[in-house]
Design a protein around this motif. Structure first.
Motif, PDB file in Angstrom:
ATOM      1  N   GLU A  83       1.200  -1.277  -0.227  1.00  0.00           N
ATOM      2  CA  GLU A  83       0.113  -0.181  -0.004  1.00  0.00           C
ATOM      3  C   GLU A  83       0.665   1.175   0.381  1.00  0.00           C
ATOM      4  N   ALA A  84       2.287   1.212   1.045  1.00  0.00           N
ATOM      5  CA  ALA A  84       2.693   2.212   0.881  1.00  0.00           C
ATOM      6  C   ALA A  84       3.432   2.678  -0.410  1.00  0.00           C
ATOM      7  N   VAL A  85       3.786   1.807  -1.722  1.00  0.00           N
ATOM      8  CA  VAL A  85       4.859   1.844  -1.865  1.00  0.00           C
ATOM      9  C   VAL A  85       3.276   2.250  -3.328  1.00  0.00           C
ATOM     10  N   ARG A  86       2.670   2.124  -3.280  1.00  0.00           N
ATOM     11  CA  ARG A  86       1.176   2.177  -4.235  1.00  0.00           C
ATOM     12  C   ARG A  86       1.329   3.625  -4.696  1.00  0.00           C
ATOM     13  N   LEU A  87       0.565   4.368  -2.750  1.00  0.00           N
ATOM     14  CA  LEU A  87       0.402   5.184  -3.283  1.00  0.00           C
ATOM     15  C   LEU A  87       1.258   6.371  -2.594  1.00  0.00           C
ATOM     16  N   GLY A  88       2.235   5.740  -2.060  1.00  0.00           N
ATOM     17  CA  GLY A  88       2.921   7.246  -2.097  1.00  0.00           C
ATOM     18  C   GLY A  88       4.057   7.833  -3.443  1.00  0.00           C
ATOM     19  N   ASP A  89       3.750   9.197  -3.716  1.00  0.00           N
ATOM     20  CA  ASP A  89       4.471   9.817  -3.862  1.00  0.00           C
ATOM     21  C   ASP A  89       6.336   9.854  -3.362  1.00  0.00           C
ATOM     22  N   ARG A  90       5.633   9.881  -2.309  1.00  0.00           N
ATOM     23  CA  ARG A  90       7.529   9.323  -1.214  1.00  0.00           C
ATOM     24  C   ARG A  90       6.951   8.570  -0.057  1.00  0.00           C
ATOM     25  N   MET A  91       7.344   7.327   0.399  1.00  0.00           N
ATOM     26  CA  MET A  91       7.526   7.316   1.740  1.00  0.00           C
ATOM     27  C   MET A  91       8.259   6.781   2.496  1.00  0.00           C
ATOM     28  N   ALA A  92       7.857   6.722   3.586  1.00  0.00           N
ATOM     29  CA  ALA A  92       8.476   7.027   5.135  1.00  0.00           C
ATOM     30  C   ALA A  92       9.306   5.446   5.666  1.00  0.00           C
ATOM     31  N   VAL A  93      10.458   5.232   4.991  1.00  0.00           N
ATOM     32  CA  VAL A  93      10.394   3.966   6.326  1.00  0.00           C
ATOM     33  C   VAL A  93      10.384   3.993   7.379  1.00  0.00           C
ATOM     34  N   TYR A  94      10.164   3.092   9.091  1.00  0.00           N
ATOM     35  CA  TYR A  94      10.419   3.766   9.735  1.00  0.00           C
ATOM     36  C   TYR A  94      10.849   3.495  11.059  1.00  0.00           C
ATOM     37  N   GLY A  95      12.036   3.119  11.353  1.00  0.00           N
ATOM     38  CA  GLY A  95      12.814   2.245  11.841  1.00  0.00           C
ATOM     39  C   GLY A  95      12.235   2.191  13.611  1.00  0.00           C
ATOM     40  N   HIS A  96      12.973   3.244  15.068  1.00  0.00           N
ATOM     41  CA  HIS A  96      11.986   2.682  16.150  1.00  0.00           C
ATOM     42  C   HIS A  96      12.060   4.226  16.104  1.00  0.00           C
ATOM     43  N   GLY A  97      11.241   4.899  16.246  1.00  0.00           N
ATOM     44  CA  GLY A  97      10.749   6.499  16.500  1.00  0.00           C
ATOM     45  C   GLY A  97      11.378   7.473  15.863  1.00  0.00           C
ATOM     46  N   THR A  98      12.066   7.079  14.552  1.00  0.00           N
ATOM     47  CA  THR A  98      12.906   7.310  13.626  1.00  0.00           C
ATOM     48  C   THR A  98      12.560   7.128  11.963  1.00  0.00           C
ATOM     49  N   ILE A  99      13.400   8.171  10.992  1.00  0.00           N
ATOM     50  CA  ILE A  99      12.641   8.139   9.369  1.00  0.00           C
ATOM     51  C   ILE A  99      14.080   7.264   9.276  1.00  0.00           C
ATOM     52  N   GLU A 100      13.506   5.712   8.595  1.00  0.00           N
ATOM     53  CA  GLU A 100      15.440   5.205   8.180  1.00  0.00           C
ATOM     54  C   GLU A 100      15.789   5.912   6.461  1.00  0.00           C
ATOM     55  N   GLN A 101      14.270   6.285   5.426  1.00  0.00           N
ATOM     56  CA  GLN A 101      14.262   6.469   4.611  1.00  0.00           C
ATOM     57  C   GLN A 101      13.206   6.628   4.492  1.00  0.00           C
ATOM     58  N   LEU A 102      13.362   8.539   3.730  1.00  0.00           N
ATOM     59  CA  LEU A 102      12.383   8.930   2.715  1.00  0.00           C
ATOM     60  C   LEU A 102      12.622   9.201   1.214  1.00  0.00           C
ATOM     61  N   ASP A 103      11.572   8.492   0.162  1.00  0.00           N
ATOM     62  CA  ASP A 103      12.505   8.667  -0.739  1.00  0.00           C
ATOM     63  C   ASP A 103      10.782   8.151  -1.762  1.00  0.00           C
ATOM     64  N   PRO A 104      11.030   8.612  -2.498  1.00  0.00           N
ATOM     65  CA  PRO A 104       9.698   7.680  -4.192  1.00  0.00           C
ATOM     66  C   PRO A 104      10.045   6.160  -3.098  1.00  0.00           C
ATOM     67  N   PRO A 105       8.983   5.670  -3.868  1.00  0.00           N
ATOM     68  CA  PRO A 105       8.705   4.058  -3.750  1.00  0.00           C
ATOM     69  C   PRO A 105      10.001   3.530  -4.452  1.00  0.00           C
ATOM     70  N   ALA A 106      10.065   4.239  -5.695  1.00  0.00           N
ATOM     71  CA  ALA A 106      10.636   3.532  -6.493  1.00  0.00           C
ATOM     72  C   ALA A 106      12.165   3.907  -6.188  1.00  0.00           C
ATOM     73  N   ALA A 107      12.456   4.379  -5.204  1.00  0.00           N
ATOM     74  CA  ALA A 107      13.978   4.508  -5.076  1.00  0.00           C
ATOM     75  C   ALA A 107      14.590   3.531  -3.913  1.00  0.00           C
ATOM     76  N   VAL A 108      13.175   3.791  -2.880  1.00  0.00           N
ATOM     77  CA  VAL A 108      13.099   2.754  -1.861  1.00  0.00           C
ATOM     78  C   VAL A 108      13.893   1.718  -2.144  1.00  0.00           C
ATOM     79  N   LEU A 109      13.223   0.850  -2.978  1.00  0.00           N
ATOM     80  CA  LEU A 109      13.322  -0.005  -3.856  1.00  0.00           C
ATOM     81  C   LEU A 109      14.565  -1.128  -4.470  1.00  0.00           C
ATOM     82  N   GLY A 110      14.850   0.383  -5.538  1.00  0.00           N
ATOM     83  CA  GLY A 110      15.601   0.210  -6.172  1.00  0.00           C
ATOM     84  C   GLY A 110      16.996   0.121  -5.217  1.00  0.00           C
ATOM     85  N   SER A 111      17.258   1.235  -3.593  1.00  0.00           N
ATOM     86  CA  SER A 111      18.509   1.854  -2.907  1.00  0.00           C
ATOM     87  C   SER A 111      17.935   1.731  -2.034  1.00  0.00           C
TER      88      SER A 111
END
Ligand SMILES: Nc1ncnc2c1ncn2[C@@H]1O[C@H](COP(=O)(O)OP(=O)(O)OP(=O)(O)O)[C@@H](O)[C@H]1O
Length: 417
Positions: free
Chosen positions: A199-227
């Protein structure tokens, strides 16, 4: 539009739910917050409409510090959709949808007219559903009312906390598609919490992947999946990230194969015994394909449909026109559609290729074959040189004798009767 500046939230029991978070959501942007349970997504969201106050740091909406904004006024400009929609059980769907405008002092008739429009917008016929009560709706329909209600005051900002979490996967996918179409028109600024990666990949212009209380990566889904930025993100998005990339990689001109094209009303091509051709109709829209002459002339293979066998003349031309021999092929996808849609069309129609069409008007542009699709995916993952695809064939099974174009992989599948 929404800006977090070094925001920390520590609850009274000492739990640090959000730790020194800084990021920004642009106007009209949809950012999905995704991560495992308890990582601070909901806390992040609730600090925007002041359901939770930060321990330190600032949250700004449209440049204003929310801490300095009256919560009631603040929430007027922020639609809020949650998983358990929280519809009023004793009010009809129309009344539920009109709640906020009514609270804002709008007259009943006007608020109801607007509510009816919104119900229409989210795919519920107000005549059929307006007078029902929430317990007379399915889960998916209730979520739609929740979205309509959140939009009723036309807020620039939407907060959505697992809005489609409680419905089954099929309904969820439909709600997601509808919401994407809606968002393309409305361009709200949206924070969308989910723990469903798809859902996050499909809907987001960007997605923020959370660790514990912090964002590990905030990028367009293609970038998160690609790198993936960190080993944690790589693990979170999983080994099958290549598959997920299918949903976020668009079909582009450079992916297309361009086999010979003939028109449905044309006479048969003179050299009708070599390559198979794509057939388009008078408007230039894909119709299907023209088999190689030998194939059409020979005995129909089991399961084939369409062309009636005909003998080619000595000159290689057969009597009749293209229409007589053309076979229907329905698999198509719009340019700019996702590789996933293309792949899914191939599977649905049991086809070895899919016609790619212009999104305005549906004119034929080229074909996508499994090889091309594979190459496009590899390229989008930044893997290897990426252009070694589609070599060795025109993808439509160009004749025999070269050992690779014999119709086993890339040839158009025979249309089933
Ligand atoms: N009111 C509260 N008091 C104390 N701790 C809380 C409170 N609300 C949340 N927490 C804790 O803060 C952390 C983050 O919770 P939060 O609800 O923001 O996570 P989440 O990522 O949205 O999780 P989920 O996906 O399960 O909804 C969790 O450890 C949770 O137990």
């Amino acid at each position: 539009m929404i800006r977090f500046e070094h925001v920390t939230k520590r609850y009274a029991d000492g739990t640090t739910a959000v730790d020194d978070l800084s990021f920004e959501v642009g106007r009209g942007e949809l950012v999905t917050l995704v991560g495992p349970s308890g990582c601070g997504k909901t806390t992040t969201m609730k600090m925007v409409n002041r359901l939770v106050e930060p321990s330190s740091g600032r949250v700004l909406v449209d440049g204003r510090d929310v801490a300095a904004t009256d919560p009631v006024e603040l929430r007027r400009g922020i639609g809020y959709v949650i998983q358990q929609v929280g519809l009023f059980p004793h009010r009809t769907v129309l009344e539920n949808t009109a709640t906020v405008p009514r609270l804002l002092g709008e007259r009943r008739a006007r608020a109801h007219a607007r509510a009816a429009e919104l119900l229409e917008l989210v795919g519920l016929d107000p005549r059929a559903f307006g007078d029902r009560y929430p317990d007379q709706l399915s889960g998916g329909q209730r979520q739609r009312v929740g979205v309509a209600r959140a939009l009723a005051a036309d807020p620039p900002v939407l907060l959505m906390d697992e809005p489609f979490g409680a419905v089954d996967p099929v309904v969820r996918e439909r709600l997601q598609s509808e919401f994407l179409a809606l968002q393309a028109r409305m361009r709200k600024t949206v924070l969308f919490v989910t723990h469903d990666l798809e859902e996050a990949v499909r809907l987001g212009d960007r997605m923020a992947v959370y660790g514990h209380g912090t964002i590990e990566q905030l990028d367009p889904p293609a970038a998160v999946l690609g790198s993936p930025a960190t080993p944690y993100v790589a693990e979170f998005v999983g080994a099958d990230r290549a598959l997920r990339r299918l949903s976020v990689t668009p079909v582009e001109e450079s992916h297309l194969d361009r086999p010979p094209v003939v028109r449905l009303d044309d006479p048969l091509p003179r050299a009708w015994d070599g390559a198979r051709s794509v057939v388009v109709d008078a408007e230039g829209r894909p119709y299907g394909w023209l088999p190689a002459a030998a194939e059409a002339a020979g005995p129909a293979a089991p399961g084939t449909a369409g062309a009636s066998p005909a003998r080619t003349s000595a000159a290689g031309a057969a009597p009749g026109g293209v229409r007589e021999y053309a076979r229907r092929m329905e698999a198509r996808v719009e340019l700019g559609g996702s590789l996933r849609e293309a792949f899914s069309a191939m599977l649905r129609y049991d086809a070895g290729w899919v016609a790619v069409v212009d999104p305005d008007g549906g004119r034929y542009l080229g074909v996508l074959t499994p090889e091309r699709l594979h190459g496009a995916l590899r390229r989008s993952l930044g893997d290897g040189d990426g252009d070694g695809v589609g070599d060795g064939g025109d993808g439509l099974g160009n004749g025999n004798g070269n050992g690779e174009g014999d119709g086993t992989e890339a040839a158009p599948a025979v249309t089933r009767p």
